[in-house]
Design an enzyme around this catalytic site. Structure first.
Site, short mmCIF file in Angstrom:
data_model
loop_
_atom_site.label_atom_id
_atom_site.label_comp_id
_atom_site.label_asym_id
_atom_site.label_seq_id
_atom_site.Cartn_x
_atom_site.Cartn_y
_atom_site.Cartn_z
N LYS A 293 -3.96 -1.05 -6.78
CA LYS A 293 -5.01 -0.40 -5.99
C LYS A 293 -4.98 1.07 -6.38
CE LYS A 293 -6.43 0.54 -1.22
NZ LYS A 293 -6.09 0.28 0.18
N TRP A 294 -6.01 1.53 -7.07
CA TRP A 294 -6.06 2.88 -7.66
C TRP A 294 -6.83 3.78 -6.70
CZ3 TRP A 294 -4.61 4.22 -12.88
CH2 TRP A 294 -4.96 5.54 -13.25
N ASP A 295 -6.08 4.52 -5.89
CA ASP A 295 -6.71 5.30 -4.82
C ASP A 295 -6.95 6.74 -5.27
OD1 ASP A 295 -7.72 5.76 -2.32
OD2 ASP A 295 -5.89 5.26 -1.22
N MET A 296 -7.80 7.45 -4.56
CA MET A 296 -8.11 8.86 -4.84
C MET A 296 -8.66 9.44 -3.54
SD MET A 296 -10.44 11.33 -5.49
CE MET A 296 -12.07 10.68 -5.76
N ASN A 297 -7.93 10.39 -2.96
CA ASN A 297 -8.23 10.73 -1.57
C ASN A 297 -8.65 12.17 -1.29
OD1 ASN A 297 -7.89 8.35 0.21
ND2 ASN A 297 -5.95 8.22 -0.88
N ASP B 284 -13.13 2.61 4.19
CA ASP B 284 -11.99 2.57 5.11
C ASP B 284 -12.42 2.08 6.49
OD1 ASP B 284 -10.07 3.22 3.34
OD2 ASP B 284 -9.58 5.18 4.20
N ARG C 298 -6.17 16.55 2.23
CA ARG C 298 -5.14 15.58 2.64
C ARG C 298 -3.76 16.04 2.15
NH1 ARG C 298 -3.77 9.21 1.61
NH2 ARG C 298 -3.73 8.60 3.77
N CYS D 134 -10.47 2.77 -5.42
CA CYS D 134 -10.65 3.13 -4.03
C CYS D 134 -10.68 4.65 -4.01
CB CYS D 134 -9.45 2.60 -3.25
SG CYS D 134 -9.30 3.22 -1.57
N ASP E 246 0.83 -1.21 0.00
CA ASP E 246 0.00 0.00 0.00
C ASP E 246 0.87 1.26 0.00
OD1 ASP E 246 -2.34 1.88 1.06
OD2 ASP E 246 -3.28 -0.03 0.56
#
Ligand code: DGJ
Length: 731
Positions: free
Chosen positions: A478-482, A550, A445, A528, A368
């Site tokens: 894992k294609w995250d976007m926060n 989460d 963030r 994600c 991660d």
């Protein structure tokens, strides 16, 4: 099959269970006449209902003073010519400054299967017999614009999809201010409640029902993402509708950006239901000759309650939205290091986690956040996608080789859509983030949003991610976007086009994902957005798994997975066993319950497995074997919700194989009740005449389990749970 059109322009779209009817009025309006249970012959002209106080319901046509849009149910309502409910189309003609648009029926055509939507994710056909598409052309003669309303009928799936497009045949540009994908009017029928899925970060997809009253209700996201706050879905349900019976009329939008779903009831109890791009976050300069296509809405009618609706969405999304080799493949049990280490890890720790994970039965290791740049906190390095050799001196390839040697696939976390202000990439390209010149660039963030409306940025990301995948033998991303979007502007576009950026961003994202998934079809992508911040059908088209939330606490997950399953199959929901006390809510559910919650979706592990006791390790290893043995049932079976955790002190769902031969019943206690007795649960959807063998050794007929019920042992403590596996006795 699917579509009948007669010479007087009456259209009957039908699936096995549903009819959808339209006709063209004498004045050329496309009138909606019915959507619901399949019927034989449509009543024609029955929508016509002249109002008495005509002056306050003005008449759009001089030729017929009895026609009013207050009572006419319309397929593609405009604003400004006396339709006072919410519109589907609004246009500015820069030449005159006028906002008037008048789409009049011109022609129609019926084609086999379904044309793809250029640049947008959409439900697809696998062969010509899958579906038929009706394309209705409406024209505004004065503006010289044509509007195309697409209706695709998937008979076997009992689904109709709709979208809208517009082409500019004039010599000058016009501006689209609003274009929704789907409008349906229910004439003189407001006996509904509106169902939607709302939430927040870490508590996504709470189902809610509200009475309509005599006003408008909006379900919306203006965040540049479909959002944790509202899922791009609404349904109208009858007051008596429940999970098992009653009518449901629903719309789900295949889109990942800002959206609007609206329900309004006018003074004649005409209920208008709509969904599409959010007009507050959208405008589009359509140049001469250009075509604009709006996202697709998926319409499901069910007369067998909310479970009936869900089963239709699950089937369609599993079979005609998800793509690629992972579509029907057993999904691997993954182990992810995030909650085990956060940013604090080194090569040794990762290898220990991999080794321990392999022993527990994991099949995919996911490294991660924190492996790149100087990423020891969330404040830095997004954009600098080179390995941090202080933490991982032998690089990613070495880790990937180690995983492969241990029989694990190797997965990597990335957050490609973001850029940290202190990154090298930002120093080189300060204009590569969304921003408005002269304005503060709002952080979320600690990061900015990369400008995916620019092709150069998309190309750069494609090259960077492709190289990482190729050089390191990556099997999963894992294609995250926060964070959500602010200052949605781009200096790559003209002043007139700044209203397009939010949508262009999503188009850029789709284009990038499309190129990557085509270039690396064997790579499993899981999207994600801090969990379920973009859990939508648009992302599912590219990434056949999504990290659900989460919140990893089993009790919270009971509610989140319950709500998420209204639209999305459990196959696509990532669900991990995490540590206790839980990191988000400090609750302590038993290992059994944590495992069962994860097993009822797409199973994974996310805790420091090196710190487990021997008994805990044995239990997880054993349950992984059980999961693998029944994986096709757990992942691909049909999930039905049985007992509502928002109403009852427990939550129950059942997953049943298509042939009804096997099933798994999951029952989760919430707070234990003192001095309580054993409580049966009446199962549903089994074969009533078959005998089932239960995992506790008992045998019952399906009708017994569904009427007398299944005896659930008393659960003594909070967050206890039980699972029953059922197998038809005749095998
Ligand atoms: C948010 C995700 O939802 C988490 O699972 C984790 O990947 C973090 N981002 C990493 O920053």
């Amino acid at each position: 099959m699917g579509i009948i059109a007669d010479k007087t322009f009456h259209f009957h779209l039908f699936t096995e269970e549903t009819s959808y009817l339209m006709e063209v009025s004498g004045s050329g309006d496309l009138v909606h006449t019915y959507w619901g249970k399949r019927i034989h012959s449509p009543p024609q002209g029955a929508w016509f209902n002249p109002v008495e106080v005509a002056s306050f319901s003005p008449n759009p046509y001089a030729s017929d003073k009895r026609i009013s849009y207050d009572t006419m149910p319309r397929e593609f309502p405009d604003f400004g010519r006396s339709d006072y409910s919410s519109s589907a189309i609004e246009i500015t003609d820069p030449e005159s400054g006028s906002h008037i648009v008048n789409p009049i029926f011109k022609s129609y055509t019926i084609v086999p299967a379904k044309p793809p939507l250029s640049g947008l994710p959409a439900v697809y056909t696998e062969n010509d017999s899958d579906a038929q598409t009706l394309i209705i052309t409406l024209k505004d003669e004065k503006l010289n614009l044509e509007f195309y309303l697409y209706y695709t009928v998937f008979s076997d799936f009992n689904v109709i999809t709709r979208h809208t497009a517009v082409r500019n045949f004039s010599k000058h540009s016009i501006r689209i201010e609003k274009i929704l994908s789907c409008t349906i009017d229910f004439l003189s029928d407001a006996n509904f409640e509106m169902l939607h899925l709302h939430g927040a970060y870490s508590r996504e997809c709470r189902p809610a029902r509200i009475s309509l009253g005599s006003c408008s209700h909006r379900v919306e996201s203006r965040r540049g993402a479909s959002s944790h706050e509202q899922n791009p879905f609404i349904a109208l349900v009858r007051p008596e509708t429940n999970q098992f019976s009653g009518e449901v009329y629903s719309m789900s939008l295949i889109y990942s950006g800002s959206f609007l779903a609206e329900v309004s009831v006018n003074c004649y109890e005409k209920t208008r239901m709509q969904i599409g791009l959010h007009p507050d976050d959208f405008s589009w300069e359509l140049k001469s000759g250009e075509l604009f296509t709006a996202p697709e809405a998926v319409l499901v009618f069910s007369e067998s309650g909310i479970n009936g609706m869900s089963a239709k969405y699950h089937s369609l999304y599993k079979n005609r939205l998800c793509r690629g080799p992972w579509k029907h493949a057993p999904r691997p049990i993954l182990i992810n290091n995030w909650e085990a280490t956060y940013f604090d890890f080194d090569e040794n720790k990762i290898i220990q986690l991999m080794d321990a994970g392999a022993e527990l039965g994991a099949e995919l290791f996911v490294l991660d956040d924190g492996w790149f740049g100087e990423r020891n906190s969330d404040a830095v390095s997004l954009g600098d996608w080179t390995v941090n050799t202080e933490k991982l001196p032998h690089g990613l390839r070495d880790l990937s080789d180690h995983a492969h040697e241990r029989g694990l696939l190797f997965g990597l976390w990335m957050e490609p859509e973001m850029i940290s202000p202190g990154s090298r990439l930002y120093a080189e390209h300060p204009d590569w983030c969304l921003h408005a010149p002269g304005r503060h660039r709002s952080l979320g963030r600690n990061q900015l949003v990369i400008d995916l409306s620019r092709k150069t940025v998309e190309n750069y990301l494609f090259d960077t991610i492709s190289a990482i995948i190729k050089e390191n033998g990556v099997d999963y991303i894992k294609w995250d976007m926060n964070r959500n979007i602010t200052e949605a502007g781009s200096t790559a576009y003209s002043c007139n086009q700044q209203g397009e950026i939010s949508h262009r961003y999503i188009l850029g994202l789709y284009s990038l994902l499309d190129r990557l998934t085509r270039a690396f079809p064997e790579v499993l992508f899981e999207s994600c957005a801090g969990g379920g911040g973009r859990f939508d059908p648009g992302m599912l088209f590219y990434t056949p798994q999504i990290w659900t939330s989460d919140a990893t606490d089993a009790h919270e997950r009971l509610k989140i997975q319950w709500g998420t399953s209204f639209i999305y199959p459990q196959l696509v929901m990532g669900a991990h066993v995490s540590a206790i006390p839980n990191h988000q809510i400090h609750r302590a559910a038993s290992l059994d319950t944590r495992v069962r919650m994860s097993m009822s979706a797409n199973f994974g592990i996310e805790l420091d497995v090196t710190k487990l006791t021997v008994e805990e390790k044995e239990k997880i290893a054993h349950e992984s074997e059980v999961y693998k043995e029944h994986r096709l049932l757990f992942q691909y079976g049909q999930l039905y919700r049985i007992e509502d955790p928002f109403v009852s002190d427990r939550g129950v769902w059942i997953i049943i194989s298509e042939d009804l031969k096997t099933a798994a019943v999951f029952c989760f206690q919430q707070l234990a009740v003192p001095n309580s007795l054993e409580k049966r649960v009446r199962l549903r959807y089994l074969d009533p005449d078959s005998e089932y063998l239960l995992s506790d050794g008992k045998r019952y007929y399906g009708d017994t389990l569904m009427n007398y019920g299944l005896e659930i042992p008393k659960m003594e403590s909070d967050f206890d749970s039980v699972i029953f596996l059922l197998k038809r006795a005749d095998g």
